[in-house]
Motif scaffolding. Structure first.
Motif: not given
Length: 250
Positions: A226-242
């Protein structure tokens, strides 16, 4: 019974020794450059004796060898630049001891009524000065390249990709107590869409806000439901990450 042969230092141990004493090596290199400069000024100012050629040559070879040793362990590019520079400096110091014969000019040049006769001594002095200062500049450039390459970087140079991700802490499946109860942990994949799971092979870590703080999370890890939200790219909507592999910028 014969004794054991002495152990030889491995290349890794030698490199570690050079790295540990890098400040001392840099100081030695600067001192050698100063000594070579003083020697060059002395030879250029006073008349040299040919009998001193052997001693001066040995001294110059020892000095430039020390300079080369302080740079060669830093990489092939500084070593090559330094090699060219010390050869020029060495030749500039030795050149006055071995003057060439005066060139014989064709009659065509003498018919032009030159204002001054050519001088071998002047030519040698000019050549020695040019060779020495060019070599000195190349040696200085090699030392800067080896010990302080950041001086050549632009002010607005983008940070390496690793530095960009180093600001985020890594989530190690931590369990945080909320109100005295253990919060339910779920696999990261269970909170993703089908598209996210399809592209998950690209990521070494995904970026997610956990308890309001950005964390790097392994795709196989566990996170609070309940306390996890993925950071997404605003343009593509894909998850950001390494990225796991070089070439994927996310």
């Amino acid at each position: 019974m014969a004794g054991k042969p002495p152990a030889q230092k491995s290349p890794g141990a030698i490199h570690t020794w050079f790295q540990r004493h890098s400040s001392t090596l840099l100081l030695v290199s600067v001192i050698n450059i100063v000594l070579l400069s003083v020697l060059h000024i002395f030879i250029s100012t006073f008349s040299v004796v040919p009998a001193m050629a052997g001693v001066v040559q040995v001294f110059a070879v020892v000095m430039v060898s020390f300079i080369f040793l302080t740079v060669v362990w830093k990489g092939i590019m500084p070593a090559v630049i330094c090699m060219l520079g010390i050869v020029l400096m060495h030749n500039a110091i030795i050149l006055p001891f071995f003057p060439p014969a005066d060139p014989v000019f064709p009659e065509f040049f003498y018919s032009q009524n030159p204002t001054a006769s050519p001088s071998t001594e002047v030519s040698i002095g000019v050549a020695a000065q040019m060779h020495f200062f060019l070599g000195l500049a190349m040696v200085a450039f090699s030392i800067i390249t080896a010990y302080k390459p950041s001086l050549f970087f632009a002010k607005n140079r983008p940070k390496p990709l690793e530095d960009a991700w180093s600001q985020y802490p890594i989530w190690y499946d931590n369990v945080k107590l909320v109100g005295g109860f253990r919060e339910k942990m779920v696999p990261v994949k269970s909170l993703m869409t089908d598209q996210d799971r399809y592209l998950l092979w690209r990521y070494e870590y995904v970026l997610a806000n956990i308890y309001g703080t950005p964390h790097l999370v392994k795709p196989t890890g566990l996170v609070p439901k309940d306390d996890t939200a993925f950071v997404r790219d605003k343009a593509s909507g894909l998850i950001m990450g390494k990225a796991r592999y070089t070439g994927y910028f996310m």
